[in-house]
Design a protein around this motif. Sequence first.
Motif, PDB file in Angstrom:
ATOM      1  N   LYS A   8       0.866  -1.178   0.000  1.00  0.00           N
ATOM      2  CA  LYS A   8       0.000   0.000   0.000  1.00  0.00           C
ATOM      3  C   LYS A   8       0.903   1.229   0.000  1.00  0.00           C
ATOM      4  O   LYS A   8       1.787   1.341   0.841  1.00  0.00           O
ATOM      5  CB  LYS A   8      -0.895  -0.018   1.246  1.00  0.00           C
ATOM      6  CG  LYS A   8      -1.957   1.025   1.259  1.00  0.00           C
ATOM      7  CD  LYS A   8      -3.223   0.528   0.626  1.00  0.00           C
ATOM      8  CE  LYS A   8      -4.348   1.499   0.903  1.00  0.00           C
ATOM      9  NZ  LYS A   8      -5.625   1.021   0.552  1.00  0.00           N
ATOM     10  N   TYR A   9       0.706   2.092  -0.950  1.00  0.00           N
ATOM     11  CA  TYR A   9       1.524   3.295  -1.081  1.00  0.00           C
ATOM     12  C   TYR A   9       0.858   4.472  -0.374  1.00  0.00           C
ATOM     13  O   TYR A   9      -0.357   4.534  -0.274  1.00  0.00           O
ATOM     14  CB  TYR A   9       1.737   3.633  -2.562  1.00  0.00           C
ATOM     15  CG  TYR A   9       2.605   2.615  -3.262  1.00  0.00           C
ATOM     16  CD1 TYR A   9       3.978   2.791  -3.341  1.00  0.00           C
ATOM     17  CD2 TYR A   9       2.055   1.473  -3.832  1.00  0.00           C
ATOM     18  CE1 TYR A   9       4.783   1.848  -3.962  1.00  0.00           C
ATOM     19  CE2 TYR A   9       2.854   0.533  -4.465  1.00  0.00           C
ATOM     20  CZ  TYR A   9       4.212   0.730  -4.520  1.00  0.00           C
ATOM     21  OH  TYR A   9       5.004  -0.212  -5.136  1.00  0.00           O
ATOM     22  N   HIS A  10       1.684   5.421   0.072  1.00  0.00           N
ATOM     23  CA  HIS A  10       1.197   6.664   0.670  1.00  0.00           C
ATOM     24  C   HIS A  10       1.161   7.715  -0.436  1.00  0.00           C
ATOM     25  O   HIS A  10       2.171   7.935  -1.116  1.00  0.00           O
ATOM     26  CB  HIS A  10       2.119   7.120   1.805  1.00  0.00           C
ATOM     27  CG  HIS A  10       2.301   6.085   2.864  1.00  0.00           C
ATOM     28  ND1 HIS A  10       1.334   5.830   3.817  1.00  0.00           N
ATOM     29  CD2 HIS A  10       3.314   5.228   3.100  1.00  0.00           C
ATOM     30  CE1 HIS A  10       1.763   4.854   4.602  1.00  0.00           C
ATOM     31  NE2 HIS A  10       2.959   4.466   4.187  1.00  0.00           N
ATOM     32  N   LEU A  11       0.010   8.332  -0.602  1.00  0.00           N
ATOM     33  CA  LEU A  11      -0.181   9.298  -1.682  1.00  0.00           C
ATOM     34  C   LEU A  11      -0.191  10.714  -1.126  1.00  0.00           C
ATOM     35  O   LEU A  11      -0.878  11.001  -0.141  1.00  0.00           O
ATOM     36  CB  LEU A  11      -1.496   9.002  -2.409  1.00  0.00           C
ATOM     37  CG  LEU A  11      -1.673   7.551  -2.891  1.00  0.00           C
ATOM     38  CD1 LEU A  11      -3.016   7.378  -3.581  1.00  0.00           C
ATOM     39  CD2 LEU A  11      -0.525   7.123  -3.797  1.00  0.00           C
ATOM     40  N   HIS A  12       0.569  11.592  -1.778  1.00  0.00           N
ATOM     41  CA  HIS A  12       0.729  12.969  -1.321  1.00  0.00           C
ATOM     42  C   HIS A  12       0.480  13.930  -2.482  1.00  0.00           C
ATOM     43  O   HIS A  12       0.847  13.636  -3.622  1.00  0.00           O
ATOM     44  CB  HIS A  12       2.149  13.188  -0.784  1.00  0.00           C
ATOM     45  CG  HIS A  12       2.544  12.192   0.246  1.00  0.00           C
ATOM     46  ND1 HIS A  12       2.145  12.296   1.565  1.00  0.00           N
ATOM     47  CD2 HIS A  12       3.281  11.061   0.157  1.00  0.00           C
ATOM     48  CE1 HIS A  12       2.635  11.267   2.239  1.00  0.00           C
ATOM     49  NE2 HIS A  12       3.320  10.503   1.403  1.00  0.00           N
ATOM     50  N   SER A  48      10.393  10.607  -2.041  1.00  0.00           N
ATOM     51  CA  SER A  48       9.115  10.286  -2.671  1.00  0.00           C
ATOM     52  C   SER A  48       9.263  10.248  -4.192  1.00  0.00           C
ATOM     53  O   SER A  48      10.077  10.979  -4.765  1.00  0.00           O
ATOM     54  CB  SER A  48       8.093  11.363  -2.277  1.00  0.00           C
ATOM     55  OG  SER A  48       6.838  11.119  -2.851  1.00  0.00           O
ATOM     56  N   ILE A  49       8.480   9.407  -4.833  1.00  0.00           N
ATOM     57  CA  ILE A  49       8.376   9.442  -6.287  1.00  0.00           C
ATOM     58  C   ILE A  49       7.511  10.650  -6.627  1.00  0.00           C
ATOM     59  O   ILE A  49       6.383  10.768  -6.142  1.00  0.00           O
ATOM     60  CB  ILE A  49       7.707   8.172  -6.845  1.00  0.00           C
ATOM     61  CG1 ILE A  49       8.583   6.950  -6.615  1.00  0.00           C
ATOM     62  CG2 ILE A  49       7.383   8.336  -8.330  1.00  0.00           C
ATOM     63  CD1 ILE A  49       7.896   5.631  -6.931  1.00  0.00           C
ATOM     64  N   ILE A  69       4.240   8.388  -3.105  1.00  0.00           N
ATOM     65  CA  ILE A  69       4.054   8.932  -4.450  1.00  0.00           C
ATOM     66  C   ILE A  69       3.433  10.313  -4.285  1.00  0.00           C
ATOM     67  O   ILE A  69       2.491  10.490  -3.518  1.00  0.00           O
ATOM     68  CB  ILE A  69       3.118   8.034  -5.295  1.00  0.00           C
ATOM     69  CG1 ILE A  69       3.634   6.594  -5.351  1.00  0.00           C
ATOM     70  CG2 ILE A  69       2.953   8.616  -6.702  1.00  0.00           C
ATOM     71  CD1 ILE A  69       2.655   5.609  -5.962  1.00  0.00           C
ATOM     72  N   THR A  70       3.974  11.275  -5.036  1.00  0.00           N
ATOM     73  CA  THR A  70       3.510  12.655  -4.922  1.00  0.00           C
ATOM     74  C   THR A  70       3.139  13.200  -6.295  1.00  0.00           C
ATOM     75  O   THR A  70       3.829  12.932  -7.281  1.00  0.00           O
ATOM     76  CB  THR A  70       4.620  13.546  -4.311  1.00  0.00           C
ATOM     77  OG1 THR A  70       4.963  13.020  -3.028  1.00  0.00           O
ATOM     78  CG2 THR A  70       4.162  14.984  -4.171  1.00  0.00           C
ATOM     79  N   VAL A  71       2.056  13.975  -6.347  1.00  0.00           N
ATOM     80  CA  VAL A  71       1.700  14.734  -7.553  1.00  0.00           C
ATOM     81  C   VAL A  71       1.649  16.214  -7.193  1.00  0.00           C
ATOM     82  O   VAL A  71       1.433  16.581  -6.042  1.00  0.00           O
ATOM     83  CB  VAL A  71       0.351  14.299  -8.180  1.00  0.00           C
ATOM     84  CG1 VAL A  71       0.369  12.848  -8.604  1.00  0.00           C
ATOM     85  CG2 VAL A  71      -0.807  14.581  -7.266  1.00  0.00           C
ATOM     86  N   LEU A  91      13.819  14.144  -4.450  1.00  0.00           N
ATOM     87  CA  LEU A  91      12.692  13.335  -4.885  1.00  0.00           C
ATOM     88  C   LEU A  91      13.112  12.511  -6.095  1.00  0.00           C
ATOM     89  O   LEU A  91      14.056  12.850  -6.797  1.00  0.00           O
ATOM     90  CB  LEU A  91      11.509  14.230  -5.241  1.00  0.00           C
ATOM     91  CG  LEU A  91      11.023  15.151  -4.124  1.00  0.00           C
ATOM     92  CD1 LEU A  91       9.974  16.119  -4.645  1.00  0.00           C
ATOM     93  CD2 LEU A  91      10.470  14.345  -2.969  1.00  0.00           C
ATOM     94  N   LYS A  92      12.381  11.450  -6.342  1.00  0.00           N
ATOM     95  CA  LYS A  92      12.635  10.613  -7.516  1.00  0.00           C
ATOM     96  C   LYS A  92      11.651  11.035  -8.607  1.00  0.00           C
ATOM     97  O   LYS A  92      10.502  10.597  -8.605  1.00  0.00           O
ATOM     98  CB  LYS A  92      12.474   9.143  -7.152  1.00  0.00           C
ATOM     99  CG  LYS A  92      13.545   8.731  -6.179  1.00  0.00           C
ATOM    100  CD  LYS A  92      13.485   7.275  -5.871  1.00  0.00           C
ATOM    101  CE  LYS A  92      14.742   6.921  -5.155  1.00  0.00           C
ATOM    102  NZ  LYS A  92      14.683   6.469  -3.884  1.00  0.00           N
ATOM    103  N   HIS A  93      12.087  11.886  -9.507  1.00  0.00           N
ATOM    104  CA  HIS A  93      11.233  12.395 -10.574  1.00  0.00           C
ATOM    105  C   HIS A  93      11.001  11.288 -11.604  1.00  0.00           C
ATOM    106  O   HIS A  93      11.954  10.720 -12.129  1.00  0.00           O
ATOM    107  CB  HIS A  93      11.901  13.597 -11.255  1.00  0.00           C
ATOM    108  CG  HIS A  93      12.014  14.787 -10.361  1.00  0.00           C
ATOM    109  ND1 HIS A  93      11.326  15.949 -10.603  1.00  0.00           N
ATOM    110  CD2 HIS A  93      12.716  14.994  -9.218  1.00  0.00           C
ATOM    111  CE1 HIS A  93      11.614  16.832  -9.650  1.00  0.00           C
ATOM    112  NE2 HIS A  93      12.453  16.268  -8.795  1.00  0.00           N
TER     113      HIS A  93
END
Length: 173
Positions: A8-12, A48-49, A69-71, A91-93
């Motif tokens: 389960k990923y954490h979304l930001h 974060s990705i 994971i970030t948007v 961050l991992k772009h």
Amino acid sequence: MDNQKVKKYHLHIYHARQCDPKKCTGKKMARFDLARLFDKVQKIPRGSILLDPMAEQALSPADRNEQNITVLDCSWETVEEVFPQLLRLQLKHRALPYLVAANPVNFGRPFKLNSVEAFAAALYILGNKEHAEEILSKFNWGHTFLEVNKEPLEDYSKAKDSKDIVRIQAEYF
């Protein structure tokens, strides 16, 4: 289904408060506790990705070990201000490969994904299809995103690495 536990990923979301609140998928995700909203770039978790359409490397199953994971949910003008700050955060772009939007604003337009579609695509590619379905289920058009992009998402989820994603993308582009 195998006995392997699905991660389960954490979304930001970095949210600059520039979109129509009634159409903002990021805010809706936060209301359902599916993602965390940040109004300061510095709060994005290190390592974060970051789903970045200008990244040199494509997101691939090789990125599965990350937890976050970030948007970015902001205008292109703000992106130019924010990007120098993002570069300092380690961050991992990663860029998402070719996919078509299914949201009402950009339906049928390639690469014009909103926040929830970007997250769902990333989750699917990283091997967590159930999490992708869960976040899309809060939107009446959400299932359409997976239907419209079923073949490429399946192919991308079986890729080895970024180069493989780019090769597969060429078949759909």
